[in-house]
Design an enzyme around this catalytic site. Structure first.
Site, PDB file in Angstrom:
ATOM      1  N   SER A  46       0.776  -1.225  -0.122  1.00  0.00           N
ATOM      2  CA  SER A  46       0.102   0.043  -0.225  1.00  0.00           C
ATOM      3  C   SER A  46       1.012   1.390  -0.133  1.00  0.00           C
ATOM      4  O   SER A  46       0.861   1.921   0.254  1.00  0.00           O
ATOM      5  CB  SER A  46      -1.194  -0.086   1.185  1.00  0.00           C
TER       6      SER A  46
ATOM      7  N   THR B 156      -2.540   2.697   3.007  1.00  0.00           N
ATOM      8  CA  THR B 156      -2.019   4.020   2.982  1.00  0.00           C
ATOM      9  C   THR B 156      -1.562   4.295   4.606  1.00  0.00           C
ATOM     10  O   THR B 156      -1.666   2.858   5.057  1.00  0.00           O
ATOM     11  CB  THR B 156      -3.005   4.729   3.047  1.00  0.00           C
TER      12      THR B 156
ATOM     13  N   THR C  98       1.460   7.548   0.764  1.00  0.00           N
ATOM     14  CA  THR C  98       0.637   5.693  -0.283  1.00  0.00           C
ATOM     15  C   THR C  98       0.607   5.489  -1.507  1.00  0.00           C
ATOM     16  O   THR C  98       1.733   6.465  -1.751  1.00  0.00           O
ATOM     17  CB  THR C  98      -0.623   6.310  -0.020  1.00  0.00           C
TER      18      THR C  98
ATOM     19  N   ARG D 157      -3.673  10.188 -11.271  1.00  0.00           N
ATOM     20  CA  ARG D 157      -4.382  10.294 -10.136  1.00  0.00           C
ATOM     21  C   ARG D 157      -3.493  10.576  -9.117  1.00  0.00           C
ATOM     22  O   ARG D 157      -2.710  10.157  -8.411  1.00  0.00           O
ATOM     23  CB  ARG D 157      -5.060   8.653 -10.525  1.00  0.00           C
ATOM     24  N   VAL D 158      -4.211  11.356  -8.290  1.00  0.00           N
ATOM     25  CA  VAL D 158      -3.199  11.858  -6.652  1.00  0.00           C
ATOM     26  C   VAL D 158      -4.357  12.190  -5.570  1.00  0.00           C
ATOM     27  O   VAL D 158      -5.805  12.189  -5.994  1.00  0.00           O
ATOM     28  CB  VAL D 158      -3.624  13.678  -6.709  1.00  0.00           C
TER      29      VAL D 158
ATOM     30  N   ASP E  76      -5.685  11.771  -1.709  1.00  0.00           N
ATOM     31  CA  ASP E  76      -5.999  12.638  -0.471  1.00  0.00           C
ATOM     32  C   ASP E  76      -4.659  12.719   0.094  1.00  0.00           C
ATOM     33  O   ASP E  76      -3.790  14.205   1.382  1.00  0.00           O
ATOM     34  CB  ASP E  76      -7.508  12.510   0.534  1.00  0.00           C
TER      35      ASP E  76
ATOM     36  N   THR F 173      -6.734   6.964   6.344  1.00  0.00           N
ATOM     37  CA  THR F 173      -6.566   6.338   4.909  1.00  0.00           C
ATOM     38  C   THR F 173      -8.043   5.509   4.512  1.00  0.00           C
ATOM     39  O   THR F 173      -9.170   5.715   5.648  1.00  0.00           O
ATOM     40  CB  THR F 173      -5.557   5.035   5.779  1.00  0.00           C
ATOM     41  N   GLY F 174      -7.440   4.948   3.572  1.00  0.00           N
ATOM     42  CA  GLY F 174      -9.000   4.547   2.645  1.00  0.00           C
ATOM     43  C   GLY F 174      -9.031   5.917   1.434  1.00  0.00           C
ATOM     44  O   GLY F 174      -8.505   6.311   0.950  1.00  0.00           O
TER      45      GLY F 174
ATOM     46  N   GLY G  55      -9.851   8.281  -1.026  1.00  0.00           N
ATOM     47  CA  GLY G  55      -8.935   9.186  -0.866  1.00  0.00           C
ATOM     48  C   GLY G  55     -10.548  11.286  -1.749  1.00  0.00           C
ATOM     49  O   GLY G  55     -10.053  11.787  -1.415  1.00  0.00           O
TER      50      GLY G  55
HETATM   51  N1  GLY Z   1      -5.948   7.453   0.913  1.00  0.00           N
HETATM   52  C1  GLY Z   1      -5.405   7.331  -0.080  1.00  0.00           C
HETATM   53  C2  GLY Z   1      -5.788   7.223  -1.469  1.00  0.00           C
HETATM   54  O1  GLY Z   1      -6.892   8.042  -1.581  1.00  0.00           O
HETATM   55  O2  GLY Z   1      -4.993   7.341  -2.461  1.00  0.00           O
END
Ligand code: GLY
Length: 365
Positions: free
Chosen positions: A91, A202, A220, A230-231, A233, A253-254, A256
């Protein structure tokens, strides 16, 4: 973790239900009706809190703070470096699952409470410890966020070493995912039933010292198989993590995309500023995330088809965590040692809507 294609985030086994929720989630009216079992942390400093995969990291960070009088951000980053450099943690960092083109692109950010400074990098390639690059952005530039090729160039100038981050295991996982995308393309499907990994795993870490100084870091590899560029959070200050030395710190985490839309780490710190305990602040933020979820990602009861986990520490040393669905844990290190603690939640995991796994049928050739 192994998940179906459209399950953007999952977590471990379901845990016993400890809270009851009622209300119309889609309308943002989630009400936690039984708070009696919510875990209440006593105020104690120092304390280090992280996502569950940070169990080794919180121990290291706590040790650095207590034995070496280390700065809270240095300690938290040393804690997440363990996962960044662990090829088995898919991750984050080395071994992170790649994007749709098989390229590992990493995101990270950090914030230092005492000096009110922050730094981040997004979509950086070939550098295993983006958390340290984020700190270098903070320490050596007048900027807060560097992305892509510019972030890598900066890292190399700062002395970071370039390396291939795609481990054989992650490359095989990417090949499996690609083979199952489309039964009519040029890639042969696998002959065996395949399990495809999907995650937005993450690591977030929050460190508070005896003086009440707080720092936060999140790092992450982002959403597996994401569109190149892609970016998430994690590199965004106020989304993936945030701290204010007067109040405390928070991180997540989770999924984004859900966190970015709600500036959710900033929001969690603001909830604590208003007087909420850390766990309560996390739950309140998750309610906002649910309320801000578009219809296509909600089931018929208005519950999200994804999960998000929040972690928070208040300046006085209380801590807490909460997830949308039950079954998550988080890592804590304090005077009682390093351990996992069960997170609070909005809904029982058993009630989480599932989406079908993608069919990966053998193609006749
Ligand atoms: N929380 C990590 C992501 O969505 O990239």
């Amino acid at each position: 973790m192994t998940l179906s294609r459209r399950d953007f985030l999952g977590a471990g086994a379901a845990a016993a239900a400890t809270a009851v929720v009622s209300g119309k989630a889609g309308a943002g009216l989630v009400e936690v009706v039984d708070r009696s079992l919510a875990r209440k942390s006593a105020a104690s400093r120092p304390v280090v809190v992280a996502s569950a995969n940070g169990i080794r990291g919180v121990a290291r960070a706590y040790d650095m703070i207590t034995r070496e009088n280390a700065d809270t951000l240095d300690a938290a980053i040393a804690g997440v470096n363990i996962q960044e450099l662990d090829p088995e943690d898919q991750s984050v960092g080395l071994g992170g699952l790649p994007n749709a083109e098989g390229v590992v692109q990493l995101d990270a950010s950090c914030m230092h409470g005492p000096t009110k400074r922050a730094g981040g990098v997004a979509c950086i390639e070939d550098i295993a410890t983006p958390s340290l690059v984020a700190k270098a952005v903070m320490d050596y530039t007048d900027h807060v966020l560097l992305v892509g090729a510019g972030a890598k160039k900066f890292a190399l100038q700062m002395g970071f070493k370039e390396q291939n981050l795609l481990t054989e295991e992650s490359r095989q996982d990417w090949l499996r995912w690609r083979a199952c995308l489309n039964g009519n393309d040029a890639w042969l499907d696998h002959t065996d039933p395949v399990v495809i990994k999907f995650h937005t795993g993450t690591i977030n870490m929050i460190a508070l010292n005896a003086a009440g100084d707080v720092s936060t870091v999140t790092t992450t590899s982002g959403l597996s198989w994401k569109l190149p560029g892609r970016v998430g959070d994690s590199p965004l200050i106020g989304a993936g993590q945030y701290c204010d030395n007067l109040v405390g710190g928070a991180g997540t985490t989770g999924r984004g995309e859900a966190v970015m839309k709600t500036c959710a780490s900033f929001l969690t710190v603001e909830h604590m500023r208003q007087g909420m305990a850390p766990e309560q602040a996390c739950l309140k933020t998750l309610e906002r995330i649910v309320a801000m979820t578009e219809a296509r990602l909600l089931d018929e009861r208005g519950r999200p088809r994804f999960d998000v986990d929040f972690y928070a520490v208040s300046k006085d040393g209380r801590f807490g965590s909460a997830s949308i669905y039950s079954g998550s844990r988080f890592a804590v290190a304090d005077a009682s040692g390093a351990r996992h603690v069960e997170s609070a939640y909005l809904y029982p995991r058993a009630e989480r809507p599932r989406t079908p796994r993608p069919a990966c049928v053998n193609q006749a050739r």
